[in-house]
Scaffold this active site. Structure first.
Site, PDB file in Angstrom:
ATOM      1  N   GLY A 188     -15.161 -21.216  -4.538  1.00 47.04           N
ATOM      2  CA  GLY A 188     -13.810 -21.781  -4.499  1.00 47.04           C
ATOM      3  C   GLY A 188     -13.442 -22.203  -3.091  1.00 47.04           C
ATOM      4  O   GLY A 188     -14.308 -22.539  -2.273  1.00 47.04           O
ATOM      5  N   LYS A 214      -4.051 -15.120  -4.321  1.00 45.85           N
ATOM      6  CA  LYS A 214      -4.790 -14.904  -5.573  1.00 45.85           C
ATOM      7  C   LYS A 214      -3.763 -14.674  -6.681  1.00 45.85           C
ATOM      8  O   LYS A 214      -2.575 -14.499  -6.393  1.00 45.85           O
ATOM      9  CB  LYS A 214      -5.753 -13.731  -5.450  1.00 45.85           C
ATOM     10  CG  LYS A 214      -5.066 -12.408  -5.238  1.00 45.85           C
ATOM     11  CD  LYS A 214      -6.071 -11.299  -5.317  1.00 45.85           C
ATOM     12  CE  LYS A 214      -5.441  -9.959  -5.180  1.00 45.85           C
ATOM     13  NZ  LYS A 214      -6.358  -8.876  -5.286  1.00 45.85           N
ATOM     14  N   LEU A 259     -18.632 -13.402  -6.842  1.00 46.33           N
ATOM     15  CA  LEU A 259     -19.547 -14.539  -6.747  1.00 46.33           C
ATOM     16  C   LEU A 259     -18.870 -15.771  -7.340  1.00 46.33           C
ATOM     17  O   LEU A 259     -19.501 -16.568  -8.015  1.00 46.33           O
ATOM     18  CB  LEU A 259     -20.854 -14.232  -7.493  1.00 46.33           C
ATOM     19  CG  LEU A 259     -21.779 -13.213  -6.839  1.00 46.33           C
ATOM     20  CD1 LEU A 259     -23.029 -12.999  -7.682  1.00 46.33           C
ATOM     21  CD2 LEU A 259     -22.187 -13.647  -5.424  1.00 46.33           C
ATOM     22  N   ASN A 309     -14.872  -4.369   3.273  1.00 46.27           N
ATOM     23  CA  ASN A 309     -14.197  -5.671   3.299  1.00 46.27           C
ATOM     24  C   ASN A 309     -15.079  -6.758   3.892  1.00 46.27           C
ATOM     25  O   ASN A 309     -15.075  -7.899   3.418  1.00 46.27           O
ATOM     26  CB  ASN A 309     -12.865  -5.563   4.052  1.00 46.27           C
ATOM     27  CG  ASN A 309     -11.760  -5.051   3.135  1.00 46.27           C
ATOM     28  OD1 ASN A 309     -12.025  -4.713   1.984  1.00 46.27           O
ATOM     29  ND2 ASN A 309     -10.535  -4.994   3.621  1.00 46.27           N
ATOM     30  N   GLY A 363      -8.411 -15.311   1.295  1.00 53.36           N
ATOM     31  CA  GLY A 363      -7.221 -15.251   2.148  1.00 53.36           C
ATOM     32  C   GLY A 363      -6.598 -13.889   1.958  1.00 53.36           C
ATOM     33  O   GLY A 363      -7.288 -12.921   1.642  1.00 53.36           O
ATOM     34  N   VAL A 397       0.830  -1.213   0.000  1.00 49.17           N
ATOM     35  CA  VAL A 397       0.000   0.000   0.000  1.00 49.17           C
ATOM     36  C   VAL A 397       0.862   1.261   0.000  1.00 49.17           C
ATOM     37  O   VAL A 397       0.628   2.179  -0.786  1.00 49.17           O
ATOM     38  CB  VAL A 397      -0.969  -0.005   1.211  1.00 49.17           C
ATOM     39  CG1 VAL A 397      -1.669   1.335   1.354  1.00 49.17           C
ATOM     40  CG2 VAL A 397      -1.999  -1.100   1.025  1.00 49.17           C
ATOM     41  N   LEU A 436      -7.314  -0.521  -2.921  1.00 46.48           N
ATOM     42  CA  LEU A 436      -6.608  -1.204  -4.013  1.00 46.48           C
ATOM     43  C   LEU A 436      -6.548  -2.706  -3.775  1.00 46.48           C
ATOM     44  O   LEU A 436      -6.614  -3.171  -2.635  1.00 46.48           O
ATOM     45  CB  LEU A 436      -5.192  -0.639  -4.186  1.00 46.48           C
ATOM     46  CG  LEU A 436      -4.155  -0.792  -3.058  1.00 46.48           C
ATOM     47  CD1 LEU A 436      -3.553  -2.175  -2.994  1.00 46.48           C
ATOM     48  CD2 LEU A 436      -3.050   0.233  -3.235  1.00 46.48           C
ATOM     49  N   GLU A 496      -7.846   2.824   1.846  1.00 49.54           N
ATOM     50  CA  GLU A 496      -7.333   2.378   0.559  1.00 49.54           C
ATOM     51  C   GLU A 496      -8.092   1.120   0.134  1.00 49.54           C
ATOM     52  O   GLU A 496      -8.244   0.197   0.914  1.00 49.54           O
ATOM     53  CB  GLU A 496      -5.822   2.079   0.676  1.00 49.54           C
ATOM     54  CG  GLU A 496      -5.182   1.728  -0.632  1.00 49.54           C
ATOM     55  CD  GLU A 496      -5.579   2.699  -1.741  1.00 49.54           C
ATOM     56  OE1 GLU A 496      -5.277   3.895  -1.644  1.00 49.54           O
ATOM     57  OE2 GLU A 496      -6.226   2.257  -2.723  1.00 49.54           O
ATOM     58  N   CYS A 506      -5.701  -8.828   3.904  1.00 47.54           N
ATOM     59  CA  CYS A 506      -6.776  -7.919   4.322  1.00 47.54           C
ATOM     60  C   CYS A 506      -8.055  -8.589   4.820  1.00 47.54           C
ATOM     61  O   CYS A 506      -8.425  -8.414   5.974  1.00 47.54           O
ATOM     62  CB  CYS A 506      -7.082  -6.971   3.181  1.00 47.54           C
ATOM     63  SG  CYS A 506      -5.704  -5.869   2.891  1.00 47.54           S
TER      64      CYS A 506
HETATM   65  P1  NAD Z   1       2.824  -4.357   5.098  1.00 50.77           P
HETATM   66  O1  NAD Z   1       2.846  -4.858   6.499  1.00 50.77           O
HETATM   67  O2  NAD Z   1       3.170  -5.265   3.984  1.00 50.77           O
HETATM   68  O3  NAD Z   1       3.808  -3.107   4.981  1.00 50.77           O
HETATM   69  C1  NAD Z   1       3.902  -2.132   5.989  1.00 50.77           C
HETATM   70  C2  NAD Z   1       5.312  -1.528   5.989  1.00 50.77           C
HETATM   71  O4  NAD Z   1       5.372  -0.551   7.023  1.00 50.77           O
HETATM   72  C3  NAD Z   1       6.439  -2.535   6.295  1.00 50.77           C
HETATM   73  O5  NAD Z   1       7.399  -2.472   5.262  1.00 50.77           O
HETATM   74  C4  NAD Z   1       7.007  -2.072   7.634  1.00 50.77           C
HETATM   75  O6  NAD Z   1       8.420  -2.269   7.726  1.00 50.77           O
HETATM   76  C5  NAD Z   1       6.664  -0.583   7.628  1.00 50.77           C
HETATM   77  N1  NAD Z   1       6.567   0.039   8.945  1.00 50.77           N
HETATM   78  C6  NAD Z   1       5.884  -0.404  10.025  1.00 50.77           C
HETATM   79  N2  NAD Z   1       6.005   0.472  11.025  1.00 50.77           N
HETATM   80  C7  NAD Z   1       6.772   1.501  10.580  1.00 50.77           C
HETATM   81  C8  NAD Z   1       7.237   2.717  11.156  1.00 50.77           C
HETATM   82  N3  NAD Z   1       6.900   3.077  12.404  1.00 50.77           N
HETATM   83  N4  NAD Z   1       8.039   3.514  10.414  1.00 50.77           N
HETATM   84  C9  NAD Z   1       8.356   3.179   9.150  1.00 50.77           C
HETATM   85  N5  NAD Z   1       7.941   2.044   8.540  1.00 50.77           N
HETATM   86  C10 NAD Z   1       7.145   1.221   9.247  1.00 50.77           C
HETATM   87  O7  NAD Z   1       1.363  -3.729   4.898  1.00 50.77           O
HETATM   88  P2  NAD Z   1       0.507  -3.445   3.549  1.00 50.77           P
HETATM   89  O8  NAD Z   1       0.058  -4.716   2.921  1.00 50.77           O
HETATM   90  O9  NAD Z   1       1.195  -2.442   2.726  1.00 50.77           O
HETATM   91  O10 NAD Z   1      -0.809  -2.793   4.216  1.00 50.77           O
HETATM   92  C11 NAD Z   1      -0.721  -1.595   4.959  1.00 50.77           C
HETATM   93  C12 NAD Z   1      -2.096  -1.242   5.485  1.00 50.77           C
HETATM   94  O11 NAD Z   1      -3.010  -1.025   4.397  1.00 50.77           O
HETATM   95  C13 NAD Z   1      -2.743  -2.328   6.357  1.00 50.77           C
HETATM   96  O12 NAD Z   1      -3.502  -1.729   7.359  1.00 50.77           O
HETATM   97  C14 NAD Z   1      -3.652  -3.045   5.371  1.00 50.77           C
HETATM   98  O13 NAD Z   1      -4.741  -3.672   6.006  1.00 50.77           O
HETATM   99  C15 NAD Z   1      -4.132  -1.895   4.504  1.00 50.77           C
HETATM  100  N6  NAD Z   1      -4.512  -2.308   3.152  1.00 50.77           N
HETATM  101  C16 NAD Z   1      -3.795  -3.274   2.515  1.00 50.77           C
HETATM  102  C17 NAD Z   1      -4.141  -3.637   1.210  1.00 50.77           C
HETATM  103  C18 NAD Z   1      -3.364  -4.740   0.498  1.00 50.77           C
HETATM  104  O14 NAD Z   1      -3.855  -5.214  -0.518  1.00 50.77           O
HETATM  105  N7  NAD Z   1      -2.192  -5.128   0.980  1.00 50.77           N
HETATM  106  C19 NAD Z   1      -5.202  -3.002   0.563  1.00 50.77           C
HETATM  107  C20 NAD Z   1      -5.894  -1.994   1.227  1.00 50.77           C
HETATM  108  C21 NAD Z   1      -5.534  -1.656   2.522  1.00 50.77           C
END
Ligand code: NAD
Length: 438
Positions: A262, A328, A259, A217, A266, A20, A162, A160, A269
């Site tokens: 499967g 996925k 829909l 979600n 997972g 993200v 995405l 977000e 999120c």
């Molecule tokens: P992630 O855990 O893969 O990445 C988070 C990053 O933040 C890591 O690289 C970590 O090292 C860094 N980090 C943590 N604490 C920090 C700090 N204090 N200072 C600097 N860096 C720090 O997470 P993600 O998949 O990118 O998701 C982030 C958020 O967005 C989550 O809350 C998730 O639920 C939400 N989200 C994710 C998606 C998705 O598809 N992955 C989609 C929408 C929303």
């Protein structure tokens, strides 16, 4: 001074370089903003600074390089500098689940502390990580504790939506942009940042914006568990889930998306957000039993799939070939992937596992170092007692099925993603079992 090429340019810091954070930083830079993306993970930042993304996401690496060259994007470990150099700070750190379902907000707390200690003038702090309703109230009071009284700030929530696998496209062409704000200044700044994106922009209060993300979600997860429950009824009655889903999807009130029957959902999120929503609802006085059932159906779906395999062959000592490990297609993300749970169950029943995934094997090896990884689907099929499809990667749909049949010990395929037509598979001489179709 205003940038003449990008008059709407805003100086932005993005904290967190996960899927993200990097997508947000790269896309804002592509829109003309000046962005610093920070993470305390040195390895991640140094690979991003070289134009390499630490995870697989189509088109992202190319845009990282382009925007770094144009000097609109920079990666850094120095949060202090990033905060000082920016007007708007987006928080995109992880919010994983604890064992009781409560989200672990430690990463957010640390980010807030670091922002607070670096701030010397006004900032707009935008929470982008997915958090339970009322988290921004806590963020505000936490920040107030770390800041001298004369430094002003605003808090906003910008969820977000995405999807990994098409993150850039989703970010730049969203169905909607939700902006939870409490001041005119925050609203103005966020509208300026998102100005080049043509999408409905919904301005709400912060709590409603927080609730929109969790509800979205939870609703998507509900749709998946619903169609999987119907798939079970199909198996009991001889109806065909593909036809039922088609009939449902033509109804505009229902829609055709999510829909697909499967082995369930997972990823990072849906499972964690569902747990967090159930937990938060209980905490504020509502027992969200419906979502508990959505979660239960999802887990049962995996158990039933393993039972289906065990019903066809005795698992002890058998060689099972797995196709697909990521949660996925088009991602290397295996966090909470059904594959991990299913492989664990197959192994504990005594099966040996051979697996292939086009992108996720490096990540999968970190979690499952003790299974055999193969170079391609045909190596998986070689001398296996059956083939099990767990992710619907496009390349699996184009397999040379005659060759697969020759290589397998027995021509048996269990398809957890319904990628083949049952009639065709039977015509080719396979024993073929899928979800919700006879
Ligand atoms: P992630 O855990 O893969 O990445 C988070 C990053 O933040 C890591 O690289 C970590 O090292 C860094 N980090 C943590 N604490 C920090 C700090 N204090 N200072 C600097 N860096 C720090 O997470 P993600 O998949 O990118 O998701 C982030 C958020 O967005 C989550 O809350 C998730 O639920 C939400 N989200 C994710 C998606 C998705 O598809 N992955 C989609 C929408 C929303």
């Amino acid at each position: 001074m205003a940038n003449t090429r990008y008059p709407h340019q805003v100086k932005i810091a993005v904290i967190g370089a996960g899927p993200v954070g990097v997508t947000t930083a790269v896309c804002f830079a592509s829109l003309g903003h000046k962005v610093i993306c920070v993470d305390y993970d040195h390895e991640k930042i140094s690979s991003l600074a070289k134009g390499k993304t630490p995870f697989y996401e189509p088109n992202l690496a190319k845009l990282v390089k382009l925007n770094c060259q144009a000097e609109r994007l920079k990666f850094s470990n120095n949060i202090n500098e990033a905060v000082k150099d920016s007007l708007v700070i987006f928080i995109a750190v992880g919010t994983p689940t604890q064992s009781n379902g409560e989200p672990d907000l430690t990463y957010i707390k640390n980010a807030i502390k670091a922002i607070g200690s670096a701030m010397t003038d006004y900032k707009l702090i935008v929470e982008k990580s997915t958090v339970p309703v009322m988290t921004c109230d806590w963020i505000k009071s936490t920040l107030n504790r770390y800041l001298p009284k004369n430094i002003k700030f605003d808090i906003a929530y910008n969820p977000e939506f995405l999807r990994e696998g098409c993150a850039v496209r989703d970010f730049l062409n969203p169905d909607r942009i939700v902006l939870g704000v409490e001041t005119e200044k925050a609203k103005r700044l966020l509208l300026k940042i998102y100005q080049p994106i043509k999408a409905p922009k919904l301005i709400t209060d912060i709590r409603s914006a927080e609730l929109i993300k969790h509800s979205a979600n939870a609703f998507l997860a509900t749709k998946i568990s619903f169609i999987n429950a119907i798939a079970n009824i199909c198996e009991l009655t001889g109806a065909d889930i593909e036809k039922v889903a088609l009939g449902l999807g033509f109804d505009k009130r229902i829609g055709p998306y999510f829909l697909k029957a499967g082995i369930g959902f997972g990823g990072f999120c849906l499972p964690k957000d569902l747990k967090a929503f159930i937990h938060q609802a209980k905490k504020i006085g509502y027992n969200f039993r419906m979502l508990q059932e959505v979660e239960r159906i999802n887990i049962t779906q995996r158990e039933q799939f393993v039972k289906k395999i065990a019903g066809q062959l005795k698992l002890k000592g058998k060689q099972i070939g797995i196709l697909g490990l990521s949660f996925k297609p088009n991602t290397d993300d295996v966090r909470s992937a059904p594959s991990i749970d299913i492989i664990k169950r197959l192994k504990s029943a005594g099966a040996k596992i051979k697996a292939y995934d086009p992108k996720a094997m490096v990540q999968a090896k970190k979690i499952m170092p003790d299974i055999q990884y193969c170079e391609n689907p045909y190596e998986v099929a070689q001398e296996s007692d059956c083939l099990v499809i767990l992710t619907e990667w496009k390349i699996f749909q184009k397999l040379d099925l005659r060759k697969i049949k020759r290589l397998l010990k027995k021509p048996i395929i269990f398809d957890g993603r319904n990628i083949f037509a049952p009639e065709k598979m039977r015509r080719l001489g396979f024993i073929y079992q899928s979800i919700g179709r006879l």
